[in-house]
Design an enzyme around this catalytic site. Sequence first.
Site, PDB file in Angstrom:
ATOM      1  CD  GLU A  63       0.195   2.607   3.713  1.00 53.16           C
ATOM      2  OE1 GLU A  63       0.796   3.697   3.654  1.00 53.16           O
ATOM      3  OE2 GLU A  63       0.793   1.505   3.697  1.00 53.16           O
ATOM      4  CG  HIS A  82       2.683   6.613   6.328  1.00 52.71           C
ATOM      5  ND1 HIS A  82       3.856   6.820   6.981  1.00 52.71           N
ATOM      6  CD2 HIS A  82       2.765   5.363   5.808  1.00 52.71           C
ATOM      7  CE1 HIS A  82       4.620   5.735   6.864  1.00 52.71           C
ATOM      8  NE2 HIS A  82       3.973   4.837   6.166  1.00 52.71           N
ATOM      9  CB  ALA A 113      -0.890   0.009   1.238  1.00 54.04           C
ATOM     10  CG  MET A 114       2.320   5.117  -2.147  1.00 54.99           C
ATOM     11  SD  MET A 114       3.878   5.197  -1.221  1.00 54.99           S
ATOM     12  CE  MET A 114       3.973   6.966  -0.946  1.00 54.99           C
TER      13      MET A 114
HETATM   14  N1  BES Z   1       5.421   3.980   2.154  1.00 55.53           N
HETATM   15  C1  BES Z   1       5.171   2.599   2.076  1.00 55.53           C
HETATM   16  C2  BES Z   1       5.094   2.085   0.671  1.00 55.53           C
HETATM   17  C3  BES Z   1       6.415   1.936  -0.025  1.00 55.53           C
HETATM   18  C4  BES Z   1       7.236   0.903   0.280  1.00 55.53           C
HETATM   19  C5  BES Z   1       6.798   2.801  -1.013  1.00 55.53           C
HETATM   20  C6  BES Z   1       8.434   0.770  -0.380  1.00 55.53           C
HETATM   21  C7  BES Z   1       7.993   2.680  -1.674  1.00 55.53           C
HETATM   22  C8  BES Z   1       8.823   1.649  -1.349  1.00 55.53           C
HETATM   23  C9  BES Z   1       3.863   2.245   2.760  1.00 55.53           C
HETATM   24  O1  BES Z   1       3.468   3.094   3.764  1.00 55.53           O
HETATM   25  C10 BES Z   1       4.057   0.919   3.401  1.00 55.53           C
HETATM   26  O2  BES Z   1       4.743   0.846   4.364  1.00 55.53           O
HETATM   27  N2  BES Z   1       3.502  -0.133   2.813  1.00 55.53           N
HETATM   28  C11 BES Z   1       3.687  -1.466   3.282  1.00 55.53           C
HETATM   29  C12 BES Z   1       2.434  -2.014   3.827  1.00 55.53           C
HETATM   30  C13 BES Z   1       2.508  -2.338   5.224  1.00 55.53           C
HETATM   31  C14 BES Z   1       3.653  -2.877   5.904  1.00 55.53           C
HETATM   32  C15 BES Z   1       1.457  -1.898   6.101  1.00 55.53           C
HETATM   33  C16 BES Z   1       4.088  -2.315   2.112  1.00 55.53           C
HETATM   34  O3  BES Z   1       3.841  -1.894   0.986  1.00 55.53           O
HETATM   35  O4  BES Z   1       4.622  -3.394   2.323  1.00 55.53           O
HETATM   36 ZN    ZN Z   2       4.483   2.875   5.515  1.00 56.31          ZN
END
Ligand code: BES
Ligand code: ZN
Length: 839
Positions: free
Chosen positions: A302, A305, A266-267
């Site tokens: 998310e 964030h 997710a982003m």
């Molecule tokens: N900011 C990240 C997404 C991301 C990860 C962007 C790597 C670019 C590179 C997002 O907030 C996140 O942490 N996503 C996790 C989901 C989770 C652990 C809740 C993911 O994508 O694994």
């Molecule tokens: Zn994150």
Amino acid sequence: MYIKPFGTHCIVQVTPIHYDLTFEPIFSNFTFEGKETIDVKITKPTSTITLNSAELKIKKCTVESAGKSYVGQTILDEKNEALTIKIPGKINKTATIRIEFSGILNDRLVGFYRSQYKDKSGKTKYLATTQFEAADARRAFPCWDEPAAKATFSISIIAESNHTAISNTNQILRKKLGKKTLYKFAKTPIMSTYLVYLGVGEFEFLSTKSGKVTMRIVTTKGNSKKGKFALDLCKKLVQSYEDYFGIKYPLPKLDLIAVPDFASGAMENWGAITFRETILLFDEKTSSTQTKQYIAEVVSHELAHQWFGNLVTMEWWNDLWLNESFATFMATKFVDKFYPEWKLWDQFLEDTMNTAMGLDALHSSHPIDVKVNSPSEIREIFDAISYDKGGCVLKMLESFVTEKNFRAGLRTYLKKFSYKNAQGNDLWDEIGRAAKMPVRSMVNSWLKQTGFPLVDVQKQGSHLILSQKRFILEKKGTAKGLWEIPVVINDNGAITSKILRKKQQAIPVKSEQILVNPGRNGFYRVKYSQDIMYELKEMILQKSISHIDRWAIQNDLFALCVSSDGKTSDYLDFASSYENEDDYLTQSNVSGNLYALYHRTIDESYNSEIQQIAQRYLRNMFDSLGWDAQPGEPHTNALLRSFVIAALGKMDDEEILCEANNRFKQYLQKPDSLNPDIQDTVFSLAAWSGAVSYDKLLQLYKKAPSQEQKIRFLGALSSFKDPKLLLKTLDLSQSNDVRSQNMHIPIMRISANRYGKKILWPWLKKNWKKLRVKVGVGSPLLNRVVSSISAVADESMQGEIKQFFKKNHTPGTEMTLSQTLERIRIHSQFLKQLRAEFA
Ligand code: BES
Ligand code: ZN
């Protein structure tokens, strides 16, 4: 060289204030047209401007300043992803840059990309979406693509008329433009480029309102109803976060968007959060408890964030961990408020803390706070250290300064740095001020050095002697480290807190019943002396200590076996004190450890001895769990049940396999008859025992209507015993029948299948080039694939593996590779010790 981050790192003459952006995706040839106007501030007269740009064609560029207009000469530096504009004259103070450009709607899931799916009638459809973190906004528009280069954005999208467009803010205009439709969105607050969002497609919406904020689930046609769970929870979570942070959610709308093809999970794009479909869509009939829980956690993560990361942003990516560890910690904290019965803090220990300690006990781990420069270096630190260890350190800090002070410090920090950038120390200082404690040096001892301590506990007369050293799994070389450990001691009910700063310290105690690190709030392991262990065993049998403490004692003991600091036979003896254990956390860990021992020793002469112990423990658990969920049973039973049945099945427990096959047959007749919580397990066991043909499973896979269901069948296709069939699945993973985002799933499942051990590495070597093309160089998924090698290789293959990756250098996997090699050596070391004990 990569363009140096600005802000604190180097002085830049030109900084962006506002972007006016217009995009027009063209699906017929997967390209887009773009136009931008950037208002910039200039601190020193200049005739060149350098910003980031990658894979874009610049068509036109003019610069206006002080009433004059110049044609800018543009020079693209592909390697450094930079665009330099040369102006025939000097500009100063303020200027406006106008650029026309075009780009590719790529299929690599970064930048502005396309995603593909089939509609109800089987027709292929496309949508366009963005993924900009960490450094890919530059693939959609020329910009200063760094977190500290905050600006405001006015975004317009020209879309085909059957499509809808989405961006970070609310729509302020929608009008016909020939055959197409123009959408304009409200000006954003001051924000970083990595959080900008664009989405265009045939979307369907499920909406609600929370105060003045419109919240929507966005899906492809026919799926929006499955967003109800996430939407309801989103509303509750936002209110709860607003209350906790003391700051209202700052945008007028919030979209949660399910994207069929998505690189990570997710982003957090501001106001337009994107998700994999499996992490947002919940179907009462077919989704599992695990899925429901995961959706809740990721939505919560998310949302955290939106404040921590979006409103206040790290200065540079070395503080990425601050974003991610904070969201990891908050995710659990806030879902726990609404679903205390899910026992998420217990699961945090078992999953997050164990994962973090597993990685951080390697020589090849890295400090939380790490220097990064290039995009590939940045990408590589989105790992268990940044997320999980960071999350644990925050939890330790909160318990050290108290919840109240932690929150007070956080609130001041967020207010003070709203719409700005900050560094770790800014946060520690605010928390320290709120707590009236010097927090900075304590926290920094956990951030700046690799690893975590093992605290050795001995009793000498009326004193405890505590000593610390780094806990490391591989016995090789020396491991340095000295931490400021907030130690808590439970002395037969009386609690003492101390900061252990030295190598060794004596602490007076009154009783024989000593427990160190109760509640496992501290990020360290404990090794007790024999006599204390003896007392602890009694306390476990009588359950006179908490379930977390019962879990922690054996958890540490097992880790000490893997590191060759303890005997596995002692662990097995000790594990017998958990026969009457009825708590989720401990049961889950003991059974997991026993199964892992069985699996590790599968080719060893003494395997049956270990199997007996493991099977007895798992059987015992199964007897109380059964196949079917009982009304009113604990939520965690659903999680345990699928694990226990799968583990027993893979130990070839006849009764389990037979019943799994019965249930599978029944499922084929009547899909509703099988509880979604055990579907993955039942499908996999049907393949394991050969009760279903490969073609039948493949057909079920292809026909499955949701991605969640598809993944269950993909897992089952990876669970056959016949290596020829496993090879077929590996090939399938690279075909168009498996989305690139899921291609690591069969690889990882086959690495954990003992019949896949011999075939996986040769197959990987043969297909590595293909794999890289499928997901794109630099994809984080390649790291998952590299890690899976540790499950199928032994020490003797090290040289060959190193050699292979030297020849097939894959940027962004370097750190994972050395961690994988170290894990391979640790497995071999552990096996040697097991042989000495049992063979
Ligand atoms: N900011 C990240 C997404 C991301 C990860 C962007 C790597 C670019 C590179 C997002 O907030 C996140 O942490 N996503 C996790 C989901 C989770 C652990 C809740 C993911 O994508 O694994
Ligand atoms: Zn994150």
